[in-house]
Enzyme design. Structure first.
Site, PDB file in Angstrom:
ATOM      1  N   HIS A  56     -48.739  38.713   8.094  1.00  0.00           N
ATOM      2  CA  HIS A  56     -49.251  39.793   7.236  1.00  0.00           C
ATOM      3  C   HIS A  56     -48.438  41.081   7.378  1.00  0.00           C
ATOM      4  O   HIS A  56     -48.578  41.991   6.569  1.00  0.00           O
ATOM      5  CB  HIS A  56     -50.732  40.059   7.523  1.00  0.00           C
ATOM      6  N   ASP A  67     -51.047  33.011  10.416  1.00  0.00           N
ATOM      7  CA  ASP A  67     -50.575  34.400  10.401  1.00  0.00           C
ATOM      8  C   ASP A  67     -49.360  34.588  11.306  1.00  0.00           C
ATOM      9  O   ASP A  67     -49.176  35.636  11.924  1.00  0.00           O
ATOM     10  CB  ASP A  67     -51.688  35.365  10.814  1.00  0.00           C
ATOM     11  N   SER A  97     -50.029  44.325  15.625  1.00  0.00           N
ATOM     12  CA  SER A  97     -49.935  42.975  15.066  1.00  0.00           C
ATOM     13  C   SER A  97     -48.526  42.410  15.218  1.00  0.00           C
ATOM     14  O   SER A  97     -47.547  43.054  14.845  1.00  0.00           O
ATOM     15  CB  SER A  97     -50.312  42.993  13.583  1.00  0.00           C
TER      16      SER A  97
END
Length: 426
Positions: A156, A194, A272
């Protein structure tokens, strides 16, 4: 200020130093106290005795000469240590990192783990431009896992997904800890896990982090999270593993089944894609998300799963996931006992995987699976968890598997199921 007992002990030790003798004995043989001291310690104790007699406060550090600690406290550890060497044992020292075993927390364990991986942690930013206007900027972290410039990060961070196709967000900029900047290329990105792989090119070898194994983790193990939250590069936080197999369904996430490492490390926007590291300085997970408006609830993809995803990227250019169309539940003795209380016809099993539901029209229905079946063998191997079934299938699509199930009243059936590739939109 010294307590009465402490003052008395200090006087006894000081007396030993003043006399110059190696030992001191009180008259009462039942409570004899013996003390030995090296010449430097006797000199220090002599000064201590003078201070006690004159009422000087010995333990006020601001009364000591500059750069000189109070030697008695360290000398109790080893009287043979010279005052010149005492500074290396002080609170600012870094030489003592005793750990009873791998995984235990020593004085510098977190610092060493962070320094081992830190140079390989990068800041990743993607900018989308349209006719000279900046539309959006995505910021995240990543880790170089190969000196050739291969980087692990979150999908993402670098890609949007339109249907099943990954669309790169824009120009990918990668900044290393040492300040060097590179333009990155997104090689692969997987929506469900992801996980993405980015590549940069450098004329010289790049710092790379070592991959560990997430299978050996257990709740309570210390872990370290590194990354660039809010673009603050070189940020390190630490915590413990809270759960090693948190299900995606537990988090309200739909789609294919996934498992995460749950930790209480501080994770924020920009973390992330950054690494989750054990105390040996090995990557054991990739940080992907946290629970909004909650502290101490962070999640990472286990590195063992990431390695399989990367292998799929190399072999197939994408992640191939077999699909059976079964809802499954791991059995344990307590669940089996409850099910037997509810139904006396429940099969006599000690382990296995329960099938509560079969998807209509799925490969499992075509193979003859029924709700209530207990899978005890898959592909000719005994199984007691969903993870084992997934591992046996691997990325084999269109390959038949023999399955042994037990049904009500201990009826046994052998089925043949042929997995299909999972629909990415499912």
């Amino acid at each position: 200020m010294l307590l009465r007992g402490g003052r008395r002990a200090a006087l006894l030790l000081a007396a030993a130093g003043v006399t110059g003798a190696g030992a001191l004995a009180r008259r009462d043989p039942d409570t004899a106290v013996y003390a030995s001291a090296s010449p430097p310690l006797r000199q220090a104790l002599s000064a201590a005795a003078e201070g006690l007699r004159s009422g000087t406060r010995l333990f006020s550090p601001w009364l000591l000469p500059p750069h000189q600690g109070f030697p008695i406290l360290n000398s109790f550890v080893s009287a043979s240590v010279s005052p010149a060497d005492l500074s290396s044992q002080g609170s600012a020292g870094s030489s003592d990192d005793s750990r009873c075993c791998p995984g235990c927390l020593g004085r510098n364990s977190i610092a060493k783990a962070a320094s081992a991986v830190g140079p390989a942690v990068v800041n990743i930013s993607c900018m989308q431009d349209a006719h000279g206007w900046r539309l959006e900027e995505s910021i995240g972290s990543g880790t170089i896992i190969d000196p050739d410039g291969t980087i692990l990060t979150c999908a993402h961070v670098v890609a949007d997904f339109q249907s099943t196709k990954a669309v790169v967000r824009g120009k990918v900029s990668v900044t290393l800890q040492d300040g060097r900047e590179f333009e990155g290329v997104v090689l692969n990105a997987d929506r469900h896990s992801d996980i993405a792989v980015v590549k940069i090119k450098s004329k010289t070898p790049l710092p790379a982090a070592r991959l560990g194994s997430s299978s050996r983790l257990q709740p309570g193990d210390w872990v370290v999270a590194l990354g660039c939250p809010l673009s603050l590069q070189n940020t390190v936080t630490a915590g413990i593993v809270s759960c090693v197999d948190r299900k995606s369904s537990d988090l309200g996430l739909g789609g294919l089944r996934r498992e995460y490492l749950q930790t209480d490390c501080a994770i924020n926007q920009g973390n992330s894609g950054g690494p989750l590291v054990n105390l040996d300085g090995e990557i054991i997970g990739v940080n992907v998300m946290k629970v909004r408006n909650a502290d101490g609830l962070s999640f990472a993809v286990p590195i063992d799963s990431v390695v399989k995803i990367v292998d799929n990227f190399k072999r197939n250019g994408r992640v191939v996931r077999p699909w059976l169309g079964l809802k499954m539940l791991d059995l344990n003795p307590m669940i089996i006992s409850q099910l037997k209380e509810k139904s006396s016809t429940f099969p006599d099993v000690r382990k296995g995987v329960l099938v509560p539901m079969v998807t209509p029209g799925s490969p499992a229905e075509q193979a003859g699976f029924r709700p209530g079946d207990v899978v005890v063998e898959f592909g000719g191997r005994p199984v007691e968890s969903i993870k084992e079934i997934i591992d046996i299938m691997g990325d084999k699509v269109g390959v038949p598997f023999k399955v042994l199930v037990k049904r009500a009243n201990n009826v046994t059936a052998t089925l043949t199921v042929i997995p299909e590739e999972a629909d990415a939109s499912r």
